[in-house]
Design an enzyme around this catalytic site. Sequence first.
Site, PDB file in Angstrom:
ATOM      1  N   CYS A 245       0.670  -1.552  -0.223  1.00  0.00           N
ATOM      2  CA  CYS A 245      -0.081   0.076   0.154  1.00  0.00           C
ATOM      3  C   CYS A 245       0.655   1.520   0.307  1.00  0.00           C
ATOM      4  O   CYS A 245       1.550   1.286  -0.958  1.00  0.00           O
ATOM      5  CB  CYS A 245      -0.977  -0.374   1.240  1.00  0.00           C
ATOM      6  SG  CYS A 245      -3.117   0.608   0.962  1.00  0.00           S
ATOM      7  N   HIS A 327      -3.886  -4.463  -0.355  1.00  0.00           N
ATOM      8  CA  HIS A 327      -3.803  -5.844   1.125  1.00  0.00           C
ATOM      9  C   HIS A 327      -4.595  -7.346   0.817  1.00  0.00           C
ATOM     10  O   HIS A 327      -5.186  -7.527   0.837  1.00  0.00           O
ATOM     11  CB  HIS A 327      -5.181  -5.171   2.254  1.00  0.00           C
ATOM     12  CG  HIS A 327      -4.624  -3.256   2.455  1.00  0.00           C
ATOM     13  ND1 HIS A 327      -3.660  -3.335   2.987  1.00  0.00           N
ATOM     14  CD2 HIS A 327      -3.947  -2.755   2.234  1.00  0.00           C
ATOM     15  CE1 HIS A 327      -3.177  -2.316   3.346  1.00  0.00           C
ATOM     16  NE2 HIS A 327      -4.095  -2.088   2.490  1.00  0.00           N
ATOM     17  N   GLU A 329      -3.550  -9.265   3.402  1.00  0.00           N
ATOM     18  CA  GLU A 329      -3.424  -9.847   4.512  1.00  0.00           C
ATOM     19  C   GLU A 329      -5.112  -9.443   5.009  1.00  0.00           C
ATOM     20  O   GLU A 329      -5.144  -9.926   6.488  1.00  0.00           O
ATOM     21  CB  GLU A 329      -2.516  -8.964   5.968  1.00  0.00           C
ATOM     22  CG  GLU A 329      -2.953  -7.513   6.347  1.00  0.00           C
ATOM     23  CD  GLU A 329      -3.040  -6.847   5.044  1.00  0.00           C
ATOM     24  OE1 GLU A 329      -3.703  -5.596   5.493  1.00  0.00           O
ATOM     25  OE2 GLU A 329      -2.692  -7.061   4.061  1.00  0.00           O
TER      26      GLU A 329
END
Length: 349
Positions: A245, A327, A329
């Site tokens: 990011c 993202h 995760e």
Amino acid sequence: MKAKLILENGVVFEGSAFGHIHESVGEVVFNTGMTGYEEVLTDPSYYGQIVTMTYPLVGNYGINLEDMESSSAKVKAFIVREKCDNPNNFRYEMKLDGYLRQNGIMGLEGIDTRALTKILRNHGTMKGIITLKDLTQSEVKERLDAFCNREAVRTVSVKEPYVIEGVNKHIAVLDCGIKANILRSFQKRGCKLTVFPAFSSAQEILSVNPDALFLSNGPGDPADLPEIVDMIKTVAESKPVIGICLGHQLLAWAFGGSTAKLKFGHRGCNHPVKDLETGRVYITSQNHGYYVDTLPQDMEVTHISMNDGTVEGMKHKTLPVFSVQYHPEACPGPRDMQDVIFNRFVEMI
């Protein structure tokens, strides 16, 4: 209690206040996730932003403190079409209203969130103010002009370094507003983590002799962080560097590229991304308002957005440097890329 949202283009939405009642000024953005309001509230990347949820009912599974992405709520204010006052979930510990009160966050419900989202999509992200008062145009302008989010990363970053022990690779983590699940994802792979404040020097990071440097997500404009960019340039001369990011955007700057602001940002749980190396398309969770506009000469694109073609991943042509914009995760949300990306990170190191 009646309250109103006033956008900088003069559009006004009237609704009801909840949470911590106080005037709030910030950048108004929207998130299209049907779930995940706990993670949205506590994601440091939302610091300084008034977040609108497009899904009409929010709070129906309550608040479970185990699901938080940081130690406290980070949004400036929170807008919903309807908040749930009677959540039904065996894990929930408190209601949305109570959590916002506890964290000093203003809430606004009862406005037409779809109409607000259309305005932001058509005219772009803009500043706004939530207030209980009747303000004049000059008062609104004065409050909006006073809002500045340039110190966002410094505000949300850890203040002192700390260590999370592990038996695998030793990763120096630059905390620009890191989400807890990123740390957990590295821990699951046995990595030792030394977490540094965002404005740590290259000398401080290299002094622990890490196997690699990881650049985290975070709020704000990467162009406001030249000190971090200079640090990355130095560390990348001798260590692998990876990013997610904001970290992805900072890497672009460090190698001679640049970033620009998206019209209304990517914020949601269902953004399709294509892996150019395998040809597969994955569903990803995203939260960013800026993108890599000019690709560094020594970088090549590894992932692209299937919605607008923006760069979603890149790697250096000769150095062990790799990053993604989305993202992997993300929880809640799709986990399509979790093992793929974090395993690739560790294998590259």
